[in-house]
Design a protein around this motif. Sequence first.
Motif, short mmCIF file in Angstrom:
data_model
loop_
_atom_site.label_atom_id
_atom_site.label_comp_id
_atom_site.label_asym_id
_atom_site.label_seq_id
_atom_site.Cartn_x
_atom_site.Cartn_y
_atom_site.Cartn_z
N HIS A 269 -17.18 48.79 16.84
CA HIS A 269 -17.87 48.00 15.81
C HIS A 269 -18.24 48.87 14.62
O HIS A 269 -18.18 48.44 13.48
CB HIS A 269 -19.13 47.36 16.40
CG HIS A 269 -18.88 46.00 16.98
ND1 HIS A 269 -18.60 44.90 16.20
CD2 HIS A 269 -18.84 45.57 18.26
CE1 HIS A 269 -18.39 43.85 16.97
NE2 HIS A 269 -18.53 44.22 18.24
N ASP A 270 -18.62 50.13 14.88
CA ASP A 270 -19.03 51.03 13.79
C ASP A 270 -17.85 51.50 12.95
O ASP A 270 -18.00 51.73 11.75
CB ASP A 270 -19.72 52.27 14.37
CG ASP A 270 -21.16 51.98 14.76
OD1 ASP A 270 -21.61 50.85 14.53
OD2 ASP A 270 -21.82 52.89 15.30
N ASN A 271 -16.71 51.70 13.58
CA ASN A 271 -15.65 52.44 12.90
C ASN A 271 -14.42 51.64 12.51
O ASN A 271 -13.59 52.16 11.76
CB ASN A 271 -15.23 53.64 13.75
CG ASN A 271 -16.34 54.66 13.85
OD1 ASN A 271 -16.82 55.16 12.84
ND2 ASN A 271 -16.78 54.94 15.07
N ILE A 272 -14.26 50.42 13.03
CA ILE A 272 -13.09 49.64 12.62
C ILE A 272 -13.55 48.52 11.69
O ILE A 272 -14.14 47.54 12.14
CB ILE A 272 -12.33 49.07 13.84
CG1 ILE A 272 -12.05 50.19 14.85
CG2 ILE A 272 -11.02 48.43 13.39
CD1 ILE A 272 -11.33 49.74 16.10
N ALA A 273 -13.31 48.68 10.40
CA ALA A 273 -13.83 47.73 9.42
C ALA A 273 -13.03 46.43 9.40
O ALA A 273 -13.60 45.35 9.26
CB ALA A 273 -13.83 48.36 8.03
N ASN A 274 -11.70 46.53 9.60
CA ASN A 274 -10.85 45.35 9.56
C ASN A 274 -11.09 44.45 10.77
O ASN A 274 -10.98 44.88 11.91
CB ASN A 274 -9.38 45.79 9.51
CG ASN A 274 -8.43 44.62 9.43
OD1 ASN A 274 -8.35 43.80 10.34
ND2 ASN A 274 -7.71 44.53 8.33
#
Lengths: 132, 153
Positions: A94-99
């Motif tokens: 959730h923190d690191n994958i924006a897409n």
Amino acid sequence: MKSVKRTDWGRRTPPIGGTNFELYAWFFMRISGLFLVLLAAGHMFIMHVFNDTLNLDYEFVAARWDTPYWRTFDWLLLTLSILHGTNGLRIVMHDNIANKTFRQLALYGLYFTSTAFFILGTYVLVAFVREV
Amino acid sequence: MAYQDIVSTGSVYKGRTGMWLYLFHRITGVALFGYLLLHIISTALILAGPEIYEGAEAIYKNFYFRIGEVGLMAAVLAHAINGLRIIAVDLWSKGSDYQKALNISAMIVFIAIFVPTTYKMIDSYFELCLEKSSAGTTIVDCMIRPLPDWKTK
Ligand code: HEM
């Protein structure tokens, strides 16, 4: 306990409504962490310090699993570390994958993998019968 | 002191101890989960019987993997001790008043446990390697040989 009313949420949206799932997930990480100190650190000391993995063989594992207690210990370690690690990775994703699409795919992949490994590990612990 | 005024300050990455501990906790956590999956597979091989299980275990019985084991121990200890620090800050009513002391204690406790366990793991590697190998094997052999030549027992 004194409480503080939060008025400035920075760039984040205030968490209004929804369920308490994230609160319980947060709490679960801490409680499972306490148990994992006994289970995971205990496992490391038993297998790598008090014994030496150079002596690890079929007989060593079979002798441990002759007692239901070690099978239970290992199953608790399996279950808690998979749950704790899966929830940890869910947060990291959730923190690191924006897409949004990639994130959903990664999360489904994670849940599928964790379920498969939990089933495999449980099967081994239940089905193992010594051959010699 | 338990509560701070909440102001928007932009980035949360301040580059101090807390940030490095957070990053370290995340990296060790993800690495441990990856190792856990491999470990479940290699242990599951026990269902295939002694020959296959011990054949797979033999791959790990050399000095390179012993270094890896020390690294695994470091990751577990660091994540566990820092995890206890996080739990103290979050769930102990005075925890957030002692954050600096807890940061330093976590690092000291880590070193105090990690150093003797590393010593034990390396020392016992050479002792067992010499004991189980044929006569004339040296410590250097035990270090560089991919698969130590075990005495057939
Ligand atoms: C040995 C005892 C352990 C303790 C005390 C512990 C404690 C914790 C705590 C308190 C958190 C939450 C951090 C936060 O919310 O900021 C956490 C996160 C995490 N843990 Fe553990 N843990 C332990 C073992 C493990 C193991 C064995 C694994 C691997 C399967 C693991 C994987 C993770 C992951 C992936 C995260 C998420 C990291 C993050 O959000 O930055 N932990 N741990």
